[in-house]
Design an enzyme around this catalytic site. Structure first.
Site, mmCIF file in Angstrom:
data_model
loop_
_atom_site.group_PDB
_atom_site.id
_atom_site.type_symbol
_atom_site.label_atom_id
_atom_site.label_comp_id
_atom_site.label_asym_id
_atom_site.label_seq_id
_atom_site.Cartn_x
_atom_site.Cartn_y
_atom_site.Cartn_z
ATOM 1 C CG LEU A 262 -2.030 -0.995 1.331
ATOM 2 C CD1 LEU A 262 -2.787 -0.819 2.647
ATOM 3 C CD2 LEU A 262 -2.989 -0.881 0.164
ATOM 4 C CG ASP A 263 0.162 4.264 -2.792
ATOM 5 O OD1 ASP A 263 0.974 3.454 -3.286
ATOM 6 O OD2 ASP A 263 -0.791 4.762 -3.414
ATOM 7 N N GLY A 264 2.161 4.977 1.132
ATOM 8 C CA GLY A 264 2.374 5.478 2.479
ATOM 9 C C GLY A 264 1.144 6.105 3.103
ATOM 10 C CB THR B 132 -3.100 3.651 0.948
ATOM 11 O OG1 THR B 132 -3.093 4.486 -0.204
ATOM 12 C CG2 THR B 132 -4.318 2.732 0.879
ATOM 13 C CG HIS C 18 0.395 5.537 -6.913
ATOM 14 N ND1 HIS C 18 1.055 6.734 -6.996
ATOM 15 C CD2 HIS C 18 0.976 4.864 -5.901
ATOM 16 C CE1 HIS C 18 1.996 6.793 -6.071
ATOM 17 N NE2 HIS C 18 1.965 5.658 -5.401
#
Length: 231
Positions: free
Chosen positions: A100-102, A104, A183
């Site tokens: 997961l993105d930072g 998210t 993303h």
């Protein structure tokens, strides 16, 4: 890792039961009887229960409720990693199955079983992920059909796979995707002229984030949850 948690994991017992074993002088660490469950143990420690050496048997599988601001890698020069949230032996041997993105939040699966994680992340295997999303602008009704047909992401040759969008509120929705492009959810909304303000993963395959887990908390997956990705 705390000794009582190590005993709980390796013997499949509760922390309370582990405490009784310690109190009864049934546990030795490096040849010495230990009664304190808070003592830290590492890979170098020799832990014995009634003369039987205890070790982690087989691969490990965890779910984590990832907080915002943490990254899904072992090393980052600017942000804390999810692995510092884990009180387990040898966290460096674990990896994330589906990053997961930072910014998210939500469900992250961690394991040291490479074949198992491949079933989750490989494009050859269709593994659906469900996200709760909040947007900057109202979500147009036609977005449901656009996502179902696939959208053109900037820099991508092919359309995305069909995705299911369930509008919950003017600026909130659930989106189900079956691939993991970089993303992807953010780029899908950008492709239809909107912007993701908040993103939270609720489900991977049939495994749902445990509602009892607070951000930063984790638990071991059940045998049924682990097996769900190999059926």
């Amino acid at each position: 890792m705390r000794l009582d948690k190590f005993l709980s994991t390796t013997l499949g017992i509760t922390r309370k039961e582990a405490g009784k074993l310690l109190k009864n002088k049934q546990i030795e660490v490096n040849g010495e009887i230990v009664k304190n469950g808070s003592q830290k143990v590492t890979d170098d420690c020799d832990v014995e229960f009634n003369g039987r050496t205890l070790r982690f048997d087989g691969p490990r599988y965890f779910m984590l409720n990832k907080p915002s601001g943490f990254v899904c890698s072992h090393v980052d020069d600017f942000n804390p990693t999810v692995f510092i949230l884990l009180d387990v032996v040898s966290p460096e041997k674990l990896h994330v199955a589906g990053r997961l993105d930072g910014d998210t939040t939500g469900l992250v699966l961690l394991t040291d079983d490479g074949q198992w994680s491949h079933r989750i992340t490989s494009p050859r295997h269709v593994c659906e992920k469900v996200y709760y999303v909040e947007t900057a602008d109202p979500i147009a009704p036609e977005t449901v059909e656009q996502f179902a047909e696939g959208v053109q992401l900037r820099g991508e040759k092919d359309l995305t796979r069909p995705a299911k969008l369930e509008i919950l509120d003017e600026k909130a929705a659930l989106i189900t995707i079956s691939e993991g492009k970089y993303h992807q959810v953010k780029r899908m909304f950008a492709a239809v002229g909107n912007k993701v303000e908040a993103l939270h993963r609720e489900q991977i395959g049939s495994v749902e984030l445990d509602e009892e887990l607070e951000p930063g908390e984790y638990r071991a997956l059940t045998a049924e949850e682990v097996a769900s990705f190999t059926k």
